[in-house]
Design a protein around this motif. Sequence first.
Motif, PDB file in Angstrom:
ATOM      1  N   GLY A 247       0.792  -1.229   0.000  1.00 49.05           N
ATOM      2  CA  GLY A 247       0.000   0.000   0.000  1.00 49.05           C
ATOM      3  C   GLY A 247       0.819   1.271   0.000  1.00 49.05           C
ATOM      4  O   GLY A 247       0.261   2.374   0.089  1.00 49.05           O
TER       5      GLY A 247
ATOM      6  N   VAL B  37      -4.564  -6.698   5.928  1.00 48.72           N
ATOM      7  CA  VAL B  37      -4.097  -7.618   6.972  1.00 48.72           C
ATOM      8  C   VAL B  37      -2.957  -6.947   7.731  1.00 48.72           C
ATOM      9  O   VAL B  37      -2.063  -6.342   7.124  1.00 48.72           O
ATOM     10  CB  VAL B  37      -3.562  -8.945   6.342  1.00 48.72           C
ATOM     11  CG1 VAL B  37      -2.885  -9.820   7.392  1.00 48.72           C
ATOM     12  CG2 VAL B  37      -4.677  -9.723   5.654  1.00 48.72           C
TER      13      VAL B  37
ATOM     14  N   ILE C 172       8.594  -1.610   9.492  1.00 50.78           N
ATOM     15  CA  ILE C 172       8.485  -0.301  10.151  1.00 50.78           C
ATOM     16  C   ILE C 172       9.800   0.031  10.855  1.00 50.78           C
ATOM     17  O   ILE C 172      10.605  -0.862  11.126  1.00 50.78           O
ATOM     18  CB  ILE C 172       7.331  -0.274  11.182  1.00 50.78           C
ATOM     19  CG1 ILE C 172       7.446  -1.438  12.182  1.00 50.78           C
ATOM     20  CG2 ILE C 172       5.980  -0.317  10.473  1.00 50.78           C
ATOM     21  CD1 ILE C 172       6.426  -1.380  13.322  1.00 50.78           C
TER      22      ILE C 172
HETATM   23  N1  LIG Z   1      12.856   3.367   2.253  1.00 48.84           N
HETATM   24  C1  LIG Z   1      14.080   3.054   2.638  1.00 48.84           C
HETATM   25  O1  LIG Z   1      15.027   3.836   2.520  1.00 48.84           O
HETATM   26  C2  LIG Z   1      14.361   1.693   3.246  1.00 48.84           C
HETATM   27  C3  LIG Z   1      15.683   1.376   3.603  1.00 48.84           C
HETATM   28  C4  LIG Z   1      15.944   0.110   4.126  1.00 48.84           C
HETATM   29  C5  LIG Z   1      14.932  -0.799   4.322  1.00 48.84           C
HETATM   30  N2  LIG Z   1      13.668  -0.452   3.986  1.00 48.84           N
HETATM   31  C6  LIG Z   1      12.623  -1.446   4.219  1.00 48.84           C
HETATM   32  O2  LIG Z   1      11.895  -1.654   3.007  1.00 48.84           O
HETATM   33  C7  LIG Z   1      10.532  -1.914   3.335  1.00 48.84           C
HETATM   34  C8  LIG Z   1       9.618  -0.912   2.634  1.00 48.84           C
HETATM   35  O3  LIG Z   1      10.016   0.397   2.988  1.00 48.84           O
HETATM   36  P1  LIG Z   1       9.210   1.663   2.490  1.00 48.84           P
HETATM   37  O4  LIG Z   1      10.133   2.825   2.597  1.00 48.84           O
HETATM   38  O5  LIG Z   1       8.547   1.372   1.202  1.00 48.84           O
HETATM   39  O6  LIG Z   1       8.142   1.784   3.682  1.00 48.84           O
HETATM   40  P2  LIG Z   1       6.708   2.505   3.702  1.00 48.84           P
HETATM   41  O7  LIG Z   1       6.487   2.917   5.118  1.00 48.84           O
HETATM   42  O8  LIG Z   1       6.616   3.555   2.635  1.00 48.84           O
HETATM   43  O9  LIG Z   1       5.715   1.328   3.323  1.00 48.84           O
HETATM   44  C9  LIG Z   1       5.558   0.227   4.168  1.00 48.84           C
HETATM   45  C10 LIG Z   1       4.157  -0.333   3.975  1.00 48.84           C
HETATM   46  O10 LIG Z   1       4.015  -1.430   4.880  1.00 48.84           O
HETATM   47  C11 LIG Z   1       2.757  -1.318   5.514  1.00 48.84           C
HETATM   48  N3  LIG Z   1       2.803  -1.952   6.816  1.00 48.84           N
HETATM   49  C12 LIG Z   1       3.445  -1.515   7.937  1.00 48.84           C
HETATM   50  N4  LIG Z   1       3.204  -2.330   8.951  1.00 48.84           N
HETATM   51  C13 LIG Z   1       2.389  -3.310   8.488  1.00 48.84           C
HETATM   52  C14 LIG Z   1       1.782  -4.428   9.091  1.00 48.84           C
HETATM   53  N5  LIG Z   1       1.952  -4.706  10.387  1.00 48.84           N
HETATM   54  N6  LIG Z   1       1.010  -5.226   8.324  1.00 48.84           N
HETATM   55  C15 LIG Z   1       0.813  -4.945   7.011  1.00 48.84           C
HETATM   56  N7  LIG Z   1       1.359  -3.886   6.382  1.00 48.84           N
HETATM   57  C16 LIG Z   1       2.130  -3.066   7.123  1.00 48.84           C
HETATM   58  C17 LIG Z   1       2.489   0.170   5.630  1.00 48.84           C
HETATM   59  O11 LIG Z   1       1.106   0.449   5.816  1.00 48.84           O
HETATM   60  C18 LIG Z   1       3.053   0.670   4.323  1.00 48.84           C
HETATM   61  O12 LIG Z   1       2.067   0.693   3.311  1.00 48.84           O
HETATM   62  C19 LIG Z   1      10.417  -1.838   4.846  1.00 48.84           C
HETATM   63  O13 LIG Z   1      10.520  -3.143   5.371  1.00 48.84           O
HETATM   64  C20 LIG Z   1      11.586  -0.994   5.239  1.00 48.84           C
HETATM   65  O14 LIG Z   1      12.017  -1.253   6.564  1.00 48.84           O
HETATM   66  C21 LIG Z   1      13.364   0.770   3.466  1.00 48.84           C
END
Ligand SMILES: NC(=O)c1ccc[n+]([C@@H]2O[C@H](COP(=O)([O-])OP(=O)(O)OC[C@H]3O[C@@H](n4cnc5c(N)ncnc54)[C@H](O)[C@@H]3O)[C@@H](O)[C@H]2O)c1
Length: 115
Positions: free
Chosen positions: A14, A61, A92
């Motif tokens: 999402g 979910v 997160i």
């Molecule tokens: N963006 C970065 O720079 C970065 C760097 C390293 C790792 N990551 C990892 O990559 C992944 C995606 O990052 P992003 O920046 O796209 O994050 P984001 O916060 O933009 O998106 C994460 C999505 O996961 C969903 N989500 C969170 N908790 C949830 C739960 N309990 N159940 C179902 N859905 C849930 C949120 O609603 C959101 O839509 C994450 O695991 C993050 O830790 C991101």
Amino acid sequence: MKIKNKTIVVTGGGNGIGRELVLALLKDGARVAAVDISEKGLQETQNLAGELSKNLSSHVVDIIDKPAVISLPEKVVAIHGQVDGLINNAGIIQPFVKINDLEYETIERVMNVNF
Ligand SMILES: NC(=O)c1ccc[n+]([C@@H]2O[C@H](COP(=O)([O-])OP(=O)(O)OC[C@H]3O[C@@H](n4cnc5c(N)ncnc54)[C@H](O)[C@@H]3O)[C@@H](O)[C@H]2O)c1
């Protein structure tokens, strides 16, 4: 990776990286089950998928809700007929404070979601 006509489950579909994964997989011919805690986020992903949303299902979910996770494969198979892969992208981060200032509840949620 050959993904045409495969069904891939993407958690965190999402927003952010998960949403981009969903859209890229759809463009490459996959069927996708997007999973997220945010109904609004999933709806936006559906909108962005446009015509390809016919190959996309959305599932609200919380991935730390064990019964909801356990019942998910059956729901995905009922829609897509199979599951070929899972990208467990949802994650997160904790607030950027000193570890001593984090509430146990926050620590536990971060660990439960991410691992
Ligand atoms: N963006 C970065 O720079 C970065 C760097 C390293 C790792 N990551 C990892 O990559 C992944 C995606 O990052 P992003 O920046 O796209 O994050 P984001 O916060 O933009 O998106 C994460 C999505 O996961 C969903 N989500 C969170 N908790 C949830 C739960 N309990 N159940 C179902 N859905 C849930 C949120 O609603 C959101 O839509 C994450 O695991 C993050 O830790 C991101």
